[in-house]
Design an enzyme around this catalytic site. Structure first.
Site, PDB file in Angstrom:
ATOM      1  N   LYS A 124       0.868  -1.179   0.000  1.00 42.49           N
ATOM      2  CA  LYS A 124       0.000   0.000   0.000  1.00 42.49           C
ATOM      3  C   LYS A 124       0.900   1.222   0.000  1.00 42.49           C
ATOM      4  CE  LYS A 124      -4.452   0.821   0.203  1.00 42.49           C
ATOM      5  NZ  LYS A 124      -5.574  -0.070  -0.177  1.00 42.49           N
ATOM      6  N   ASP A 164      -7.119   4.084  -4.364  1.00 46.91           N
ATOM      7  CA  ASP A 164      -7.738   3.912  -3.050  1.00 46.91           C
ATOM      8  C   ASP A 164      -8.351   5.282  -2.740  1.00 46.91           C
ATOM      9  OD1 ASP A 164      -7.802   1.844  -0.670  1.00 46.91           O
ATOM     10  OD2 ASP A 164      -7.381   3.755   0.294  1.00 46.91           O
TER      11      ASP A 164
HETATM   12  P1  NDP Z   1     -12.980   7.426  -2.564  1.00 45.73           P
HETATM   13  O1  NDP Z   1     -11.921   8.439  -2.364  1.00 45.73           O
HETATM   14  O2  NDP Z   1     -13.552   7.232  -3.916  1.00 45.73           O
HETATM   15  O3  NDP Z   1     -14.208   7.706  -1.581  1.00 45.73           O
HETATM   16  C1  NDP Z   1     -14.006   7.755  -0.220  1.00 45.73           C
HETATM   17  C2  NDP Z   1     -15.318   8.089   0.448  1.00 45.73           C
HETATM   18  O4  NDP Z   1     -15.176   7.934   1.858  1.00 45.73           O
HETATM   19  C3  NDP Z   1     -15.740   9.530   0.234  1.00 45.73           C
HETATM   20  O5  NDP Z   1     -17.128   9.617   0.287  1.00 45.73           O
HETATM   21  C4  NDP Z   1     -15.111  10.220   1.428  1.00 45.73           C
HETATM   22  O6  NDP Z   1     -15.701  11.446   1.783  1.00 45.73           O
HETATM   23  C5  NDP Z   1     -15.306   9.197   2.514  1.00 45.73           C
HETATM   24  N1  NDP Z   1     -14.259   9.343   3.524  1.00 45.73           N
HETATM   25  C6  NDP Z   1     -12.923   9.240   3.330  1.00 45.73           C
HETATM   26  N2  NDP Z   1     -12.261   9.472   4.463  1.00 45.73           N
HETATM   27  C7  NDP Z   1     -13.209   9.726   5.389  1.00 45.73           C
HETATM   28  C8  NDP Z   1     -13.151  10.043   6.749  1.00 45.73           C
HETATM   29  N3  NDP Z   1     -11.986  10.126   7.395  1.00 45.73           N
HETATM   30  N4  NDP Z   1     -14.323  10.221   7.401  1.00 45.73           N
HETATM   31  C9  NDP Z   1     -15.519  10.136   6.762  1.00 45.73           C
HETATM   32  N5  NDP Z   1     -15.616   9.838   5.459  1.00 45.73           N
HETATM   33  C10 NDP Z   1     -14.483   9.641   4.791  1.00 45.73           C
HETATM   34  O7  NDP Z   1     -12.367   6.064  -2.016  1.00 45.73           O
HETATM   35  P2  NDP Z   1     -12.859   4.569  -2.273  1.00 45.73           P
HETATM   36  O8  NDP Z   1     -14.315   4.515  -2.461  1.00 45.73           O
HETATM   37  O9  NDP Z   1     -11.972   3.989  -3.297  1.00 45.73           O
HETATM   38  O10 NDP Z   1     -12.455   3.879  -0.885  1.00 45.73           O
HETATM   39  C11 NDP Z   1     -13.369   3.739   0.206  1.00 45.73           C
HETATM   40  C12 NDP Z   1     -12.907   2.626   1.108  1.00 45.73           C
HETATM   41  O11 NDP Z   1     -12.848   1.398   0.370  1.00 45.73           O
HETATM   42  C13 NDP Z   1     -11.502   2.780   1.710  1.00 45.73           C
HETATM   43  O12 NDP Z   1     -11.493   2.182   2.989  1.00 45.73           O
HETATM   44  C14 NDP Z   1     -10.618   1.962   0.765  1.00 45.73           C
HETATM   45  O13 NDP Z   1      -9.434   1.535   1.394  1.00 45.73           O
HETATM   46  C15 NDP Z   1     -11.556   0.810   0.476  1.00 45.73           C
HETATM   47  N6  NDP Z   1     -11.289   0.024  -0.725  1.00 45.73           N
HETATM   48  C16 NDP Z   1     -11.202   0.620  -1.951  1.00 45.73           C
HETATM   49  C17 NDP Z   1     -11.001  -0.163  -3.078  1.00 45.73           C
HETATM   50  C18 NDP Z   1     -10.994   0.408  -4.442  1.00 45.73           C
HETATM   51  O14 NDP Z   1     -10.904  -0.377  -5.397  1.00 45.73           O
HETATM   52  N7  NDP Z   1     -11.088   1.713  -4.626  1.00 45.73           N
HETATM   53  C19 NDP Z   1     -10.805  -1.615  -2.971  1.00 45.73           C
HETATM   54  C20 NDP Z   1     -10.974  -2.137  -1.646  1.00 45.73           C
HETATM   55  C21 NDP Z   1     -11.189  -1.328  -0.580  1.00 45.73           C
HETATM   56  P3  NDP Z   1     -14.952  12.824   1.415  1.00 45.73           P
HETATM   57  O15 NDP Z   1     -15.099  12.968  -0.061  1.00 45.73           O
HETATM   58  O16 NDP Z   1     -15.656  13.874   2.195  1.00 45.73           O
HETATM   59  O17 NDP Z   1     -13.518  12.661   1.847  1.00 45.73           O
HETATM   60  O1  2IT Z   2      -7.801  -1.889  -0.708  1.00 43.52           O
HETATM   61  C1  2IT Z   2      -7.767  -2.357  -1.857  1.00 43.52           C
HETATM   62  O2  2IT Z   2      -7.897  -3.565  -2.080  1.00 43.52           O
HETATM   63  C2  2IT Z   2      -7.602  -1.426  -2.975  1.00 43.52           C
HETATM   64  N1  2IT Z   2      -7.567  -0.222  -2.752  1.00 43.52           N
HETATM   65  C3  2IT Z   2      -7.448  -1.948  -4.370  1.00 43.52           C
HETATM   66  C4  2IT Z   2      -6.032  -2.400  -4.609  1.00 43.52           C
HETATM   67  C5  2IT Z   2      -5.693  -2.773  -6.024  1.00 43.52           C
HETATM   68  O3  2IT Z   2      -4.507  -3.036  -6.233  1.00 43.52           O
HETATM   69  O4  2IT Z   2      -6.569  -2.797  -6.883  1.00 43.52           O
END
Ligand code: NDP
Ligand code: 2IT
Length: 444
Positions: A124, A164
């Site tokens: 990461k 992420d």
């Molecule tokens: P994005 O940046 O697209 O969206 C994040 C969302 O979470 C936004 O709505 C954001 O609000 C909110 N958020 C972030 N930080 C905080 C906080 N500290 N408190 C409250 N709300 C918060 O990210 P993703 O959707 O990609 O990721 C979301 C989660 O999923 C994370 O935990 C990530 O690690 C996990 N994840 C992502 C993957 C991927 O493929 N993208 C794969 C697997 C897991 P705001 O805009 O106000 O910051």
């Molecule tokens: O937390 C996760 O699994 C991700 N943000 C996606 C990682 C990836 O390599 O697609």
């Protein structure tokens, strides 16, 4: 292996890294029995090598903002393990990012990637850069500066970053462009790329869709259909958007979404048209979720999470520790039957204990959100073949991977009374694969 002793050693070496201790503590407490069945693991002191990352790269990122001011941020890549494949995991750009955050995420990623059955190690990275309020130009300059340091440490067969929090298609594009400029190499060094330059169909959807495919498998164990179920979703980014989309497609009723300022509650349900509004709001205009409430005349609650609302299913898709013990008790009291995590470690240990104590269907992120990295793995395969698969083919593979992960959790997590402990199941299944690979490769 004694969990508390191991944690004490880590605490002494890495003071203050609480998120990392939280993640390690949860995994070690669930794999302890399995580990202790193998005296050869202890003889090789496998546990320390399992918890401590192979390598951490830390660097300064300097860039110039639109006003001509020179800005400095920190950049990191935590390469946790390449025991079963090249390092693989996302990049997070958020002001809260520090080494503890990235170490917890890289550690979790290692087990998650093992669960997918694809050949990917765990990593990461990211930065404390805050993309909020920055112009496209500033984001591009930051991404380029970040890559001028990172490129030394990554490669299609070495370490393959992706998105992420705060890193989506736009950022991956800029990062990829700079990597190519520096190395003159067009290779699958990042996943989540645009479709025109090596990206995979269904990668944007994969984490959210995979989350719901996993949820469906859980519901099936109790003969429940997702249709008409009221879903509480947090977040409004990539994972939340496609979690909601799949809920809608399957006839469920998502009623909440949130961002870091607050949440909206729409009892009529978020439908495709309203979701399209959210996607444009969040992905194009980069606005706040409050606008949804203004447009559709529903409730908006500032500074709170949606967990006190009534729903059948909770889908936390924002960030770590966003759902605490009190929230969990409220969900249980309101009749919630299942929790499937789109985010990484969104439930606190107290919340997890509450869900499992009440015998809810509860899936930890490393199982239920593994669809994203799975399709990243499929993107790597397509890049190696130099071809692209159809959306139907990728989606079918994604579904089958999520079903297999569910089956692994059932195999390793079913308790004598029949309750499926998905935390234990996921951790043990991931651990066995990584541990066997490490043992076979000697003390390195
Ligand atoms: P994005 O940046 O697209 O969206 C994040 C969302 O979470 C936004 O709505 C954001 O609000 C909110 N958020 C972030 N930080 C905080 C906080 N500290 N408190 C409250 N709300 C918060 O990210 P993703 O959707 O990609 O990721 C979301 C989660 O999923 C994370 O935990 C990530 O690690 C996990 N994840 C992502 C993957 C991927 O493929 N993208 C794969 C697997 C897991 P705001 O805009 O106000 O910051
Ligand atoms: O937390 C996760 O699994 C991700 N943000 C996606 C990682 C990836 O390599 O697609």
């Amino acid at each position: 292996m004694k969990v508390q002793e191991t944690l004490a050693v880590l605490r002494e070496h890495f003071p203050g890294e609480e998120l990392y201790f939280q993640a390690v503590g949860e995994v070690l407490s669930t794999i302890e029995d399995e580990y202790n069945k193998h005296p050869e693991f202890e003889a090789a002191n496998l546990v320390e090598r399992l918890c401590v990352p192979d390598r951490i790269v830390t660097f300064r990122v300097t860039w110039v903002d639109d006003k001509g001011k020179v800005q400095t941020n920190m950049g990191y890549r935590v390469q946790h393990s390449n025991a079963i494949g090249p390092y693989k995991g996302g990049l997070r750009f958020h002001p809260s990012v520090n080494l503890s955050t990235l170490k917890f995420l890289a550690f979790e990623q290692t087990f998650k990637n093992a669960l997918t059955t694809l050949p990917m190690g765990g990593a990461k990275g990211g930065s404390d850069f805050n993309p909020k309020g920055k112009s496209d130009n500033e984001v591009m300059h930051f991404c380029q500066a970040f890559m001028t340091e990172l490129w030394h440490n990554i490669g299609a067969e070495t370490d393959v970053p992706a998105g992420d929090i705060g890193v989506g298609a736009r950022e991956v594009g800029y990062l990829f462009g700079m990597y190519k400029k520096l190395t003159r190499n067009f290779e699958g060094v990042l996943t989540g790329k645009g479709l025109d330059f090596g990206g995979s169909l269904i990668r944007p959807e994969a984490t959210g869709y995979g989350n719901i495919y996993f949820l469906q498998e859980m519901l099936k164990t109790r003969g429940i259909d997702i249709k008409d179920k009221v879903c509480l979703v947090s977040g409004s980014g990539n994972v939340a958007q496609f979690t909601v989309q799949k809920c809608i497609q399957l006839g469920a009723k998502p009623v909440t979404m949130s961002d870091s300022n607050g949440y909206i509650y729409d009892p009529a349900g978020i439908d495709e048209e309203k979701l399209a509004f959210i996607m444009e709001l969040k992905n194009v205009r980069r606005g706040r979720i409050k606008e949804y409430a203004e447009k559709y005349g529903c409730k908006y609650v500032a500074g709170a999470a949606p967990w006190y609302e009534k729903g059948d299913i909770a889908l936390p898709c924002a960030t770590q520790n966003e759902l605490n013990g009190e929230h969990a008790r409220a969900l249980v009291a309101n009749g919630c039957i299942a929790v499937s995590e789109g985010a990484n470690m969104p439930s606190t240990p107290e919340a997890v204990e509450t869900f499992q104590g009440a015998k809810l269907l509860y899936a930890p992120g490393k199982a239920s959100n593994a669809g994203g990295v799975s399709v990243s793995g499929l993107e790597m395969t397509q890049n190696s073949y130099k071809l692209g698969w159809s959306a139907e083919k990728v989606d079918k593979k994604l579904k089958s991977i999520m079903q297999n992960i569910h089956a692994s959790c059932v195999k390793y997590g079913t308790r004598p009374d029949g309750y499926i402990d998905y935390v234990k199941g996921a951790n043990v299944a991931g651990f066995i694969k990584v541990a066997n690979a490490m043992m076979a490769q000697g003390v390195i």
